[in-house]
Design a protein around this motif. Structure first.
Motif, PDB file in Angstrom:
ATOM      1  N   ASP A  85     -32.557 -34.652  -9.369  1.00 31.91           N
ATOM      2  CA  ASP A  85     -32.614 -33.767  -7.970  1.00 31.91           C
ATOM      3  C   ASP A  85     -32.777 -32.719  -6.810  1.00 31.91           C
ATOM      4  O   ASP A  85     -32.681 -32.577  -6.235  1.00 31.91           O
ATOM      5  CB  ASP A  85     -32.350 -32.577  -9.386  1.00 31.91           C
ATOM      6  CG  ASP A  85     -31.578 -32.890 -10.593  1.00 31.91           C
ATOM      7  OD1 ASP A  85     -31.879 -32.567 -10.924  1.00 31.91           O
ATOM      8  OD2 ASP A  85     -30.113 -33.054  -9.796  1.00 31.91           O
ATOM      9  N   SER A  86     -33.605 -34.095  -6.782  1.00 34.58           N
ATOM     10  CA  SER A  86     -34.812 -33.634  -5.551  1.00 34.58           C
ATOM     11  C   SER A  86     -34.193 -33.777  -3.900  1.00 34.58           C
ATOM     12  O   SER A  86     -33.490 -34.831  -4.158  1.00 34.58           O
ATOM     13  CB  SER A  86     -36.585 -34.772  -5.093  1.00 34.58           C
ATOM     14  OG  SER A  86     -37.426 -33.659  -6.705  1.00 34.58           O
ATOM     15  N   ALA A  87     -34.368 -32.546  -3.328  1.00 32.64           N
ATOM     16  CA  ALA A  87     -32.876 -32.983  -2.398  1.00 32.64           C
ATOM     17  C   ALA A  87     -33.720 -31.738  -1.367  1.00 32.64           C
ATOM     18  O   ALA A  87     -34.142 -30.543  -2.130  1.00 32.64           O
ATOM     19  CB  ALA A  87     -31.878 -33.113  -3.068  1.00 32.64           C
ATOM     20  N   LEU A  88     -32.841 -31.856  -0.470  1.00 31.24           N
ATOM     21  CA  LEU A  88     -32.687 -30.087   0.887  1.00 31.24           C
ATOM     22  C   LEU A  88     -31.190 -29.156   0.009  1.00 31.24           C
ATOM     23  O   LEU A  88     -30.670 -30.368   0.894  1.00 31.24           O
ATOM     24  CB  LEU A  88     -33.252 -31.065   1.811  1.00 31.24           C
ATOM     25  CG  LEU A  88     -32.881 -29.700   2.899  1.00 31.24           C
ATOM     26  CD1 LEU A  88     -34.009 -28.650   2.833  1.00 31.24           C
ATOM     27  CD2 LEU A  88     -32.597 -29.843   4.168  1.00 31.24           C
ATOM     28  N   TYR A  89     -31.677 -28.200  -0.424  1.00 29.63           N
ATOM     29  CA  TYR A  89     -30.183 -27.880  -0.188  1.00 29.63           C
ATOM     30  C   TYR A  89     -30.480 -26.634   0.602  1.00 29.63           C
ATOM     31  O   TYR A  89     -30.948 -25.651   1.020  1.00 29.63           O
ATOM     32  CB  TYR A  89     -30.838 -26.135  -1.726  1.00 29.63           C
ATOM     33  CG  TYR A  89     -30.578 -27.387  -2.810  1.00 29.63           C
ATOM     34  CD1 TYR A  89     -31.334 -28.525  -3.173  1.00 29.63           C
ATOM     35  CD2 TYR A  89     -29.906 -27.946  -3.675  1.00 29.63           C
ATOM     36  CE1 TYR A  89     -32.168 -29.830  -4.387  1.00 29.63           C
ATOM     37  CE2 TYR A  89     -29.178 -29.348  -4.972  1.00 29.63           C
ATOM     38  CZ  TYR A  89     -30.885 -29.711  -4.928  1.00 29.63           C
ATOM     39  OH  TYR A  89     -30.889 -30.502  -6.465  1.00 29.63           O
ATOM     40  N   LEU A  90     -29.425 -26.643   0.751  1.00 31.54           N
ATOM     41  CA  LEU A  90     -28.975 -25.911   2.350  1.00 31.54           C
ATOM     42  C   LEU A  90     -27.892 -24.461   2.736  1.00 31.54           C
ATOM     43  O   LEU A  90     -27.095 -25.101   1.383  1.00 31.54           O
ATOM     44  CB  LEU A  90     -27.972 -26.558   3.195  1.00 31.54           C
ATOM     45  CG  LEU A  90     -29.004 -27.680   4.087  1.00 31.54           C
ATOM     46  CD1 LEU A  90     -28.242 -28.997   4.785  1.00 31.54           C
ATOM     47  CD2 LEU A  90     -29.636 -27.235   4.817  1.00 31.54           C
ATOM     48  N   CYS A  91     -27.794 -23.607   1.943  1.00 32.89           N
ATOM     49  CA  CYS A  91     -27.269 -22.374   2.687  1.00 32.89           C
ATOM     50  C   CYS A  91     -26.138 -21.949   3.792  1.00 32.89           C
ATOM     51  O   CYS A  91     -26.738 -22.520   4.406  1.00 32.89           O
ATOM     52  CB  CYS A  91     -27.524 -21.351   1.629  1.00 32.89           C
ATOM     53  SG  CYS A  91     -26.482 -19.784   2.060  1.00 32.89           S
ATOM     54  N   ALA A  92     -25.204 -22.504   3.630  1.00 36.36           N
ATOM     55  CA  ALA A  92     -23.840 -21.791   4.969  1.00 36.36           C
ATOM     56  C   ALA A  92     -23.108 -20.843   4.800  1.00 36.36           C
ATOM     57  O   ALA A  92     -23.090 -20.457   3.748  1.00 36.36           O
ATOM     58  CB  ALA A  92     -23.306 -23.044   5.644  1.00 36.36           C
ATOM     59  N   SER A  93     -22.729 -19.890   5.920  1.00 33.90           N
ATOM     60  CA  SER A  93     -21.756 -18.820   5.430  1.00 33.90           C
ATOM     61  C   SER A  93     -20.643 -19.270   6.852  1.00 33.90           C
ATOM     62  O   SER A  93     -21.038 -19.946   7.966  1.00 33.90           O
ATOM     63  CB  SER A  93     -22.037 -17.606   5.258  1.00 33.90           C
ATOM     64  OG  SER A  93     -23.180 -17.499   7.045  1.00 33.90           O
ATOM     65  N   SER A  94     -19.564 -19.076   6.603  1.00 32.09           N
ATOM     66  CA  SER A  94     -18.365 -18.705   7.760  1.00 32.09           C
ATOM     67  C   SER A  94     -17.527 -17.303   7.443  1.00 32.09           C
ATOM     68  O   SER A  94     -17.548 -16.823   6.440  1.00 32.09           O
ATOM     69  CB  SER A  94     -17.399 -19.463   7.060  1.00 32.09           C
ATOM     70  OG  SER A  94     -16.911 -19.259   6.140  1.00 32.09           O
ATOM     71  N   PRO A  95     -17.325 -16.974   8.574  1.00 30.32           N
ATOM     72  CA  PRO A  95     -16.139 -15.993   8.687  1.00 30.32           C
ATOM     73  C   PRO A  95     -15.392 -15.741   7.520  1.00 30.32           C
ATOM     74  O   PRO A  95     -15.194 -14.408   6.845  1.00 30.32           O
ATOM     75  CB  PRO A  95     -15.899 -16.125  10.227  1.00 30.32           C
ATOM     76  CG  PRO A  95     -16.079 -16.812  11.113  1.00 30.32           C
ATOM     77  CD  PRO A  95     -17.268 -17.977  10.012  1.00 30.32           C
ATOM     78  N   GLY A  96     -14.299 -17.004   7.122  1.00 32.85           N
ATOM     79  CA  GLY A  96     -13.241 -16.489   6.426  1.00 32.85           C
ATOM     80  C   GLY A  96     -13.551 -18.032   5.794  1.00 32.85           C
ATOM     81  O   GLY A  96     -14.343 -19.276   5.785  1.00 32.85           O
ATOM     82  N   THR A  97     -12.145 -18.406   5.226  1.00 34.60           N
ATOM     83  CA  THR A  97     -12.363 -19.856   4.618  1.00 34.60           C
ATOM     84  C   THR A  97     -10.650 -20.455   4.877  1.00 34.60           C
ATOM     85  O   THR A  97     -10.912 -21.128   4.163  1.00 34.60           O
ATOM     86  CB  THR A  97     -12.133 -19.621   3.099  1.00 34.60           C
ATOM     87  OG1 THR A  97     -11.748 -18.493   2.201  1.00 34.60           O
ATOM     88  CG2 THR A  97     -13.427 -18.876   2.183  1.00 34.60           C
TER      89      THR A  97
END
Lengths: 115, 112
Positions: A85-97
């Motif tokens: 499970d070692s990794a880079l965990y990235l969060c993202a957002s967007s205006p909508g889906t």
């Protein structure tokens, strides 16, 4: 703060620990995402939330548990992880889906090491 | 289903060289196309995008043209700098879906 922030930036944990990753977006977006980025593998989408409701869970092991208390915050709770499970965990957002609102904005990531 | 294919890296160039990173896609209809860049130790940033055929996206000297006839969205830059060293991702998005379909990424190394 602007954009998408993530804390902590680095995390080392043992296999029996419990920890949480935090993501906050200051963009007024309605959708948030967790991705896993491992070396030499394509970007993997883990979870998607739209208006605080989970809309996607890509067969992620139950040792990863997301939480979205409001449209600005997203957590990833971790317990009994494995070394893979070692990794880079990235969060993202967007205006909508949907539609032209699917452009995603990323945080800097949390580098997770599981010992 | 939809897919994105990028050229394998790493791509190594000298400073001021011309850059092309190939990206082709498989999709029906008219998806949106994106290039993201990831600098060392950072998250991904949107570099440029195009939402319809023949559109050209451009930013920071990089360009990519949405070619429907060849289903391609190749990234180009006329003169690269050491600071362009990064991993570049091509992605596809649909009007009907929130998910982006990602290429595997291409690592670019620029030597002085």
């Amino acid at each position: 703060e602007t954009g998408v922030t993530q804390t902590p930036r680095h995390l080392v944990m043992g296999m029996t620990n419990k920890k949480s990753l935090k993501c906050e977006q200051h963009l007024g977006h309605n959708a948030m995402y967790w991705y896993k980025q491992s070396a030499k593998k394509p970007l993997e989408l883990m979870f998607v939330y739209s208006l605080e409701e989970r809309v996607e869970n890509n067969s992620v092991p139950s040792r990863f548990s997301p939480e979205c208390p409001n449209s600005s915050h997203l957590f990833l709770h971790l317990h009994t992880l494995q070394p893979e499970d070692s990794a880079l965990y990235l969060c993202a957002s967007s205006p909508g889906t949907s539609g032209t609102n699917n452009e995603q904005f990323f945080g800097p990531g949390t580098r997770l090491t599981v010992l | 289903g939809d897919s994105v294919t990028q050229m394998e890296g790493p791509v190594t160039l000298s400073e001021e060289a011309f850059l092309t990173i190939n990206c082709t896609y498989t999709a029906t209809g008219y998806p949106s196309l994106f290039w993201y860049v990831q600098y060392p130790g950072e998250g991904l940033q949107l570099l440029l995008k195009a939402t319809k055929a023949d559109d050209k996206g451009s930013n920071k000297g990089f360009e990519a043209t949405y070619r429907k006839e060849t289903t391609s969205f190749h990234l180009e830059k006329g003169s690269v700098q050491v600071s362009d060293s990064a991993v570049y991702f091509c992605a596809l998005g649909r009007d009907s879906n929130y998910q982006l379909i990602w290429g595997a990424g291409t690592k670019l190394i620029i030597k002085p």
